[in-house]
Design an enzyme around this catalytic site. Structure first.
Site, PDB file in Angstrom:
ATOM      1  N   ASP A 135       0.863  -1.179   0.000  1.00 57.25           N
ATOM      2  CA  ASP A 135       0.000   0.000   0.000  1.00 57.25           C
ATOM      3  C   ASP A 135       0.899   1.228   0.000  1.00 57.25           C
ATOM      4  OD1 ASP A 135      -1.815   2.178   1.092  1.00 57.25           O
ATOM      5  OD2 ASP A 135      -3.214   0.505   1.209  1.00 57.25           O
ATOM      6  N   ILE A 147      -1.669   1.733  12.359  1.00 61.58           N
ATOM      7  CA  ILE A 147      -1.214   0.372  12.600  1.00 61.58           C
ATOM      8  C   ILE A 147      -1.387  -0.503  11.348  1.00 61.58           C
ATOM      9  CG2 ILE A 147      -1.458   0.451  15.098  1.00 61.58           C
ATOM     10  CD1 ILE A 147      -4.108  -0.966  14.900  1.00 61.58           C
ATOM     11  N   TYR A 148      -2.418  -0.237  10.564  1.00 68.46           N
ATOM     12  CA  TYR A 148      -2.544  -0.906   9.260  1.00 68.46           C
ATOM     13  C   TYR A 148      -1.317  -0.592   8.409  1.00 68.46           C
ATOM     14  CZ  TYR A 148      -3.822  -1.153   4.314  1.00 68.46           C
ATOM     15  OH  TYR A 148      -3.808  -1.382   2.960  1.00 68.46           O
ATOM     16  N   SER A 149      -0.950   0.685   8.363  1.00 71.05           N
ATOM     17  CA  SER A 149       0.192   1.114   7.548  1.00 71.05           C
ATOM     18  C   SER A 149       1.490   0.457   8.000  1.00 71.05           C
ATOM     19  CB  SER A 149       0.340   2.639   7.618  1.00 71.05           C
ATOM     20  OG  SER A 149      -0.832   3.288   7.162  1.00 71.05           O
ATOM     21  N   LYS A 152       1.666  -3.110   6.711  1.00 70.21           N
ATOM     22  CA  LYS A 152       1.987  -3.124   5.286  1.00 70.21           C
ATOM     23  C   LYS A 152       3.465  -2.763   5.067  1.00 70.21           C
ATOM     24  CE  LYS A 152      -1.818  -4.155   2.942  1.00 70.21           C
ATOM     25  NZ  LYS A 152      -1.884  -5.255   1.956  1.00 70.21           N
TER      26      LYS A 152
END
Length: 236
Positions: A135, A147-149, A152
């Protein structure tokens, strides 16, 4: 079946489109899903086989690897597309649960699958590929999705490690999509704001990701790299 393409997260959006396009190109496809959708069901008996697994379960992953070994003698490519996307909860306990999910789906599952499918990838002749779908947030994180980032970003780092570990038999690269297809959760104002920060000022569409995958697979001299398919958003 030989030289199949294994793709995770095929029940919708990018994964569904990759399944469709690889089948059109004449490949055998092993399509992973967690929840079956009518859109994916269409491709039954069209050189596609389906494997179900919850990627947060190591038992499910092991069972899926066994099924893949029954379906095909060799793999041409493994494409890690499965993703869990959510903004970070304001509740710390809930955020901790989210973080565990992000880690398991975006990092641990690809790590285990790459290791367990190594033998199938090294059988046969010709180029072999592992492609991680990351991403643009991995390099330029949105604070709402911190935290998603970071998960990734961890997958992007694994790309480089696997490129070193699996060379020269297997090329390992990543694709970092930007605004490919807006989801229903984005308001018109949010969409406008995103496109204003995208140099090409449009959605990329799922075909742009397939084109990126093709470009990597067709290039015999690229590994450990990231292809940004983001319309220039990473430059803003």
């Amino acid at each position: 079946m030989e030289n199949a393409i294994f793709i995770t997260g095929c029940n919708r959006r990018i994964g569904l489109h990759l399944t469709k396009r690889f089948l059109e190109e004449g490949y055998y496809v092993i399509a992973h899903y967690r929840k079956m959708t009518p859109e994916l069901e269409i491709y039954k008996n069209k050189n596609a086989v389906f494997v179900r697994a919850d990627l947060t379960s190591t038992k499910d992953i092991d069972n899926m690897v066994k099924q893949i070994g029954i379906f095909t003698k060799s793999l041409r490519a493994v494409i890690h597309n499965a993703s869990f996307y959510e903004s970070t909860s304001s509740d710390l306990k809930e955020a901790a649960k989210q973080y565990q999910m992000f880690f398991q789906v975006h990092m641990l599952a690809p790590f285990l699958l790459n290791q367990k499918l190594h033998k199938l990838l090294t059988r046969g002749e010709g180029m072999r590929d592992i492609i991680h779908i990351t991403d643009t947030n991995a390099e330029n994180p949105d604070p709402r999705f911190d935290i998603y980032s970071s998960a990734k970003a961890g997958l992007a780092n694994l790309t480089k490690s696997f490129a070193k570990n699996f060379a020269p038999q297997i090329k390992v690269n990543s694709i970092a999509p930007g605004p490919i297809v807006f989801s229903k959760r984005e308001s018109e104002e949010q969409r406008k704001a995103i496109l204003e920060k995208t140099l090409l000022q449009k959605e990329g569409g799922v075909e742009s990701v397939f084109q990126g995958v093709q470009a990597i697979m067709n290039n015999s001299f690229i590994t450990g790299s990231c292809l940004n398919v983001d319309g220039g958003r990473s430059l803003s």
